[in-house]
Every structure is written in C-alpha cells, then in structure tokens.
Design an enzyme around this catalytic site. Structure first.
Site, PDB file in Angstrom:
ATOM      1  N   TRP A 101      15.316-145.542  84.514  1.00  0.00           N
ATOM      2  CA  TRP A 101      15.121-144.175  84.236  1.00  0.00           C
ATOM      3  C   TRP A 101      14.183-143.673  83.260  1.00  0.00           C
ATOM      4  O   TRP A 101      13.426-142.576  83.277  1.00  0.00           O
ATOM      5  CB  TRP A 101      16.652-143.634  83.879  1.00  0.00           C
ATOM      6  CG  TRP A 101      17.579-143.672  85.223  1.00  0.00           C
ATOM      7  CD1 TRP A 101      18.422-144.732  85.311  1.00  0.00           C
ATOM      8  CD2 TRP A 101      17.319-143.059  86.395  1.00  0.00           C
ATOM      9  NE1 TRP A 101      19.079-144.563  86.430  1.00  0.00           N
ATOM     10  CE2 TRP A 101      18.318-143.688  87.139  1.00  0.00           C
ATOM     11  CE3 TRP A 101      16.606-142.036  87.054  1.00  0.00           C
ATOM     12  CZ2 TRP A 101      18.580-143.117  88.452  1.00  0.00           C
ATOM     13  CZ3 TRP A 101      16.917-141.396  88.265  1.00  0.00           C
ATOM     14  CH2 TRP A 101      17.948-141.960  88.948  1.00  0.00           C
ATOM     15  N   ASP A 169      17.847-139.485  76.565  1.00  0.00           N
ATOM     16  CA  ASP A 169      18.669-139.381  77.666  1.00  0.00           C
ATOM     17  C   ASP A 169      19.796-140.051  77.578  1.00  0.00           C
ATOM     18  O   ASP A 169      19.966-141.288  77.554  1.00  0.00           O
ATOM     19  CB  ASP A 169      17.765-139.872  78.827  1.00  0.00           C
ATOM     20  CG  ASP A 169      18.372-140.043  80.091  1.00  0.00           C
ATOM     21  OD1 ASP A 169      19.510-139.624  80.384  1.00  0.00           O
ATOM     22  OD2 ASP A 169      17.639-140.413  81.177  1.00  0.00           O
ATOM     23  N   LYS A 193      28.277-138.455  85.391  1.00  0.00           N
ATOM     24  CA  LYS A 193      29.191-139.675  85.101  1.00  0.00           C
ATOM     25  C   LYS A 193      29.959-139.587  84.185  1.00  0.00           C
ATOM     26  O   LYS A 193      31.280-139.992  84.401  1.00  0.00           O
ATOM     27  CB  LYS A 193      28.010-140.573  84.268  1.00  0.00           C
ATOM     28  CG  LYS A 193      26.892-140.852  85.414  1.00  0.00           C
ATOM     29  CD  LYS A 193      25.534-141.265  84.888  1.00  0.00           C
ATOM     30  CE  LYS A 193      24.353-141.221  85.586  1.00  0.00           C
ATOM     31  NZ  LYS A 193      24.483-141.803  87.059  1.00  0.00           N
TER      32      LYS A 193
END
Ligand SMILES: Cc1ncc(COP(=O)(O)O)c(C=O)c1O
Length: 358
Positions: A101, A169, A193
C-alpha cells in the site's frame, strides 16, 4: 446458517450489535417513517448523525475542535492521490516503503513533486518497519503506513521524528489502540476494516495540514478545502449508510473504552504469535518489534502443507485466512470487531493441525 469465524482482511467482520442496529434502522430510521438509506443527506436526522460521528471521532482519537474530520469517498486509494495533490505542490516529500500500500501511495505522489523513498523494507520481504531514517531537508511531509495489511507489520507507535507534516495511512489499524492522533497532521483510513462498511473514508486534518492544502490547485472533489468549506459532508451526496455505520462503530468503541479494545487486540494477537513462536512447524513473517496486532501473517515450515491447511480451515468454518494474492502464505485479520472466541477457536484448530501433520 450460523455466522462463521471471519478473518477477512476487509471488508471485515463488524460488531454484531452494530449489525443489529443497522438491520432495524434500514427499514425505518428512528420514528421518521423513512429507512436509513432513503432519507436526504440534508435532513435534520442525517445532520445529527454527521455531528455525532464527528464528535465521536474527535473523542476517540483525541482531536481538538480545530482538526477537520471528513467522511469522503473513493477509498484510501483516492487519498494516495489526494494527499499529494493537496500537500506536495511541486515540493519534496519523504515516503516510507513498508509494503504494497505504501508503494501505491508513492506511485501517486510522484505525479505532484519529488518523492524521496527514505526507507524500504522491500529487500527483506517487507518483514519490518523502521525506527528511524534519514530525513530530507525541506520535505513538505512524511508519509507512512501505520499497519501493513498485506505483510502483517505495524509501527509500534508514532514515529519518533519526521520531516515536515506527518501523514499516515491508518486504514488497517485506525482506532485499534490509544494513540496521540493529534500529532499526525493527516490521518486517512478506508472504513472497511475497523470502522464500518467500504465506501467511506475517514480523513482528519490538523490546522497546519489545512493551511497548506488551502493553497493547492487540486480538482474540486479531491481538494480537502472543498469538503471542509461545505461542512457536514454536504458538498455532494455522501455515503449516508457508511457514515451512520461508522458512527455506530465509534459508539461501540466508546462504550467499551479504547483501552479495553486495545487490550483485547493485544491478547488476540499474542495468542497467535505464541503458537507460531512455539515450534518450527510455523514461520511467522514479521520480525519481533514490527509485528502487527491487526493482520497476523505466517507460513508453514513445510510450504506444501499450506494448501491442505487452507482447505481444512475452510471446511471447519474459518474464512479469510489465505494470505494476500501478492505474497501467499496465511494471514489472520483480527480487527477490533473480531471476537476473542474466533481467535481461540483458530488457535485450537491450528494446534490440532500441527499435532496431526507435524
Ligand atoms: C493499509 C491500506 N491502505 C490502503 C488500502 C486501500 O484501500 P481502499 O480499498 O479503501 O482504496 C488498503 C486496503 O486494503 C490498506 O490495507
């Protein structure tokens, strides 16, 4: 059919009490006579939901009133672009490459200025996060991924120091442990999540981040200032269902207290790591000190047994423990709402597998 043990990396398991509230509000929200997904985002009822969601985010994350709290669309992936488009402005930024990511964030940032990758764990297979790195003079910001969903590594806390603004992030560990989020200028996280369903992305901005972003020439929808000025998520139609669910998940966190949530997360993760450290049958991926409490990744000493394990796990009602397609192996995602019972059952299942195949 009964609900099974769900270890999906995201969208992921949600608290059952939140799902039950959703079920009842979908058909009629409160006594409005209108279902949750059917009411206007400009209605008084929805306005209250936004106010409450923002207030809860501020309380749980410890953010003062002058931090912006936004619920945007496009996922964390859209923020890879938005972060750089709002903050970089042809300057320099430091990025930490800790996996899949962060790589994607780096790729997008390069469109808007100079990206210095000041740390990369690539050579070692992304099994660690750094404690320190060489910072670039004059960097507008430093970007890191607090929890690496694919590799299963996590920063144990805030970076000790960094250049420029701090951007995180936090998609896969947001609100999973007490943390001074006010020290992070930009936090962004897809909700799917730890916070709710996919389709809503939490973004928090410090006054310094807001000031720098105000000067950017980002297109209207990507420009954070657009959404800050519009207030109450009213620039365009927001994900009303997602924001409601996020508000309920934050209420669920507040009811228990973030400390209790964090304690349970630590116990769940330790139960798995204890097993994986106990014999050579298992090979945990992340190095000690970098291990994630949200996504536990491991391999088997005998790799050829992994397919058998996955098959048997599936048959026994354990869903989602196949590692990310880019790395293989196994992964258990044990976010806030993953019950202790699911982890206990998984540890028992894995121990039995070791007894019969070890
Ligand atoms: C750490 C991290 N960042 C970003 C993303 C991308 O999120 P989205 O699918 O919301 O764009 C993910 C998705 O799993 C992730 O785990």
């Amino acid at each position: 059919m009964a609900r099974i043990h769900n270890f999906s990396a995201g969208p992921a398991v949600l608290p059952e009490s939140v799902l039950e509230q959703l079920r009842s509000q979908l058909f009629e929200f409160g006594d409005t006579g209108i279902g949750l997904m059917e009411m206007s985002h400009r209605s008084a009822a929805f306005s209250e939901i936004v106010d409450s969601a923002q207030a809860r985010v501020r309380r749980v994350m410890g953010l003062p009133q002058d931090y912006a709290v936004l619920f945007l669309q496009g996922g964390a992936s859209n923020q890879f672009l938005a972060v750089a488009n709002n903050l970089l402005q042809g300057g320099v930024a430091d990025y930490l490459d800790t996996g899949t990511w962060s790589n994607k964030a780096i790729k997008e940032a390069k469109r808007f200025g100079t990206v210095n990758v000041v740390f990369s764990a690539k050579e070692a297979g992304y099994n660690s996060v750094p404690a320190a790195w060489e910072q670039s003079a004059g960097a507008a910001y430093t970007h890191y991924t607090s929890n690496n969903t694919v590799a299963g590594t996590q920063f144990p806390g805030l970076p000790a120091s960094h250049a420029g603004l701090l951007v995180c992030d936090a998609s896969s560990d947001i609100a999973s442990r007490p943390m001074d989020y006010s020290k992070i200028d930009v936090v962004y996280a897809g909700a799917q999540k730890n916070l709710g369903p996919s389709g809503v992305t939490l973004v928090t901005l410090s006054p310094a981040a807001q000031a720098r972003a105000a000067a950017s020439d980002a297109p209207t929808m990507l420009k954070w200032a657009t959404h800050i000025a519009a207030k109450k998520q009213l620039f365009n139609t927001p994900n009303t269902l997602g924001i409601y669910t996020l508000e309920r998940v934050f209420a669920w966190i507040e009811d228990q207290g973030l400390d209790a949530v964090a304690e349970r997360n630590a116990v769940k993760a330790q139960a798995l790591y204890d097993l994986f450290d106990s014999s050579d049958f298992w090979a945990p991926h992340a190095l000690l000190g970098s291990r994630s409490q949200m996504n536990v990744t491991w391999r088997l000493g005998q790799r050829e047994l992994e397919a058998t394990l996955l098959e048997q796990a599936d048959a026994a009602g354990f869903s989602g423990i196949k590692g990310h397609r880019s790395v293989g192996g196994l992964r258990a995602s044990i976010y806030n709402a993953c019950p202790m019972d699911s982890v206990t059952a998984l540890v028992e299942f894995l121990s039995e597998f070791e007894r019969s195949h070890g």
